[in-house]
Write a protein that holds these residues in place. Structure first.
Motif, mmCIF file in Angstrom:
data_model
loop_
_atom_site.group_PDB
_atom_site.id
_atom_site.type_symbol
_atom_site.label_atom_id
_atom_site.label_comp_id
_atom_site.label_asym_id
_atom_site.label_seq_id
_atom_site.Cartn_x
_atom_site.Cartn_y
_atom_site.Cartn_z
ATOM 1 N N SER A 1 55.734 42.547 -27.312
ATOM 2 C CA SER A 1 56.386 43.818 -27.638
ATOM 3 C C SER A 1 55.514 44.962 -27.141
ATOM 4 N N THR B 1 63.628 41.856 -33.864
ATOM 5 C CA THR B 1 64.425 41.651 -32.651
ATOM 6 C C THR B 1 65.570 40.670 -32.881
ATOM 7 N N VAL C 1 64.830 44.774 -25.490
ATOM 8 C CA VAL C 1 64.974 43.388 -25.932
ATOM 9 C C VAL C 1 66.366 42.854 -25.610
#
Length: 337
Positions: free
Chosen positions: A114, A303, A93
């Motif tokens: 994801s 994230t 990420v």
């Protein structure tokens, strides 16, 4: 010499990406995907093995030809994406946030999904290193890309917490870019300058099982305060806009792959072993797949902890207000974090 050869491999991967860039832009029905190493890419392994992208494409009335390439390091993957060599990038990420910020108002790269939640361990075979404060100038920490990879960013968050934001990159100077398989060999075997590795499954578990001195120095979940969708997939705004059927088929395939792994962990383990042609112990692999700390899902989680840090220390210019500022606004993103 083995270590020097291993260090050259990311350069070879970058050259491959540049060669691929000569290919013309792909139209609807063609998909080029870059993945890296580890169980974190199991969703892609299952999608490829079961031909789920092709299956969902046919259901939407389009025949999709899928090309797969394996690279190493977020910087290499980002270069391949921006050069037009690939359509879907698989990386941490942190590289997503970097390229999202870099392409703001232009290519507008955003996250697609994801690949699940996995704890990442910083493992050392140096008995005197108990915490990151114990690393010295002679220690070397291997990770996929210094200052860019998700492992590097998690290490920077931990460093900032210990030494202050002004020294967030304090351990970058003893970090070395190295693909996970080669880093694991170095930590297990010892005898090289690499005595630590911030890796991912199954390499971190192999290190802990293969060297009696290997131990966990840092757990990514502890750093960010819970499960983290550290590895993600992303693409340019143009690809998503120009290829809606292919894009939706890809999302459908990922979701089906996640459900397949949860329902059939034994079959998923066999697919990983076949796809990666490695010597990963099957029992160890199943332990990872079935771990309560691991969740296979396509919605991102936690994230924003990475995004907030990267803006705070000035490595990205644009401050995201929420996950929707760096992921495409698709249905599975709603409720993500």
């Amino acid at each position: 010499m083995r270590l020097q050869n291993a260090l050259r491999r990311p350069l070879a991967a970058a050259a491959l990406a540049l060669c691929m860039a000569a290919a013309p832009a792909q139209a609807e029905g063609r998909l080029r995907i870059a993945e890296q190493f580890g169980v974190v890419y199991l969703l892609l392994n299952v999608a490829q093995d079961q031909q789920l992208i092709e299956k969902h494409g046919r259901a939407a009335g389009v025949d999709i030809k899928v090309d797969w390439v394996r690279l190493s390091g977020g910087n290499t993957v980002n270069d391949a994406l921006l050069s037009g060599a690939i359509d879907i990038a698989g990386a941490g990420v942190a590289p997503l946030l970097t390229v999202c910020d870099r392409t703001y108002g232009r290519q507008n790269v955003r996250g697609v999904a994801s690949l699940g939640n996995f704890p990442f361990y910083l493992v050392s075979n140096n008995p005197r290193v108990k915490t990151i404060a114990d690393f010295g100038e002679k220690d070397r920490i291997a990770l996929p890309a210094v200052g860019v990879s998700i492992m590097s960013r998690v290490l920077q968050i931990a460093s900032a917490r210990l030494w202050g934001d002004a020294q967030f990159d304090r351990l970058d100077k003893i970090s070395v870019a190295l693909p996970h398989p080669e880093a694991a060999v170095a930590v297990i075997g010892g005898g090289t300058e690499i005595n630590a590795h911030f890796g991912n499954p199954p390499f971190q578990e192999q290190e802990l099982a293969g060297n009696p001195n290997a131990h966990v120095v840092l757990n990514s979940y502890d750093v960010v305060g819970g499960p983290l969708s550290a590895t993600v997939l992303y693409a340019t705004e143009k690809f998503r806009r120009d290829n809606p059927l292919t894009y939706d088929a890809f999302l459908g395939a990922l979701d089906e792959a996640a459900k397949f792994i949860s329902a059939h962990p034994e079959k998923a383990a066999d697919i990983y072993l076949k796809s990666n042609k490695g010597k990963t112990d099957r029992a160890l692999l199943l332990k990872i797949i079935k771990s309560p700390e691991v969740q296979f899902k396509i919605a991102p989680q936690n994230t924003y902890a990475i995004a907030g840090f990267m803006h705070r220390v000035g490595v990205i210019k644009h401050k995201p207000a929420s996950v929707k500022d760096y992921f495409f606004d698709d249905a599975h993103i709603h409720g993500g974090s």
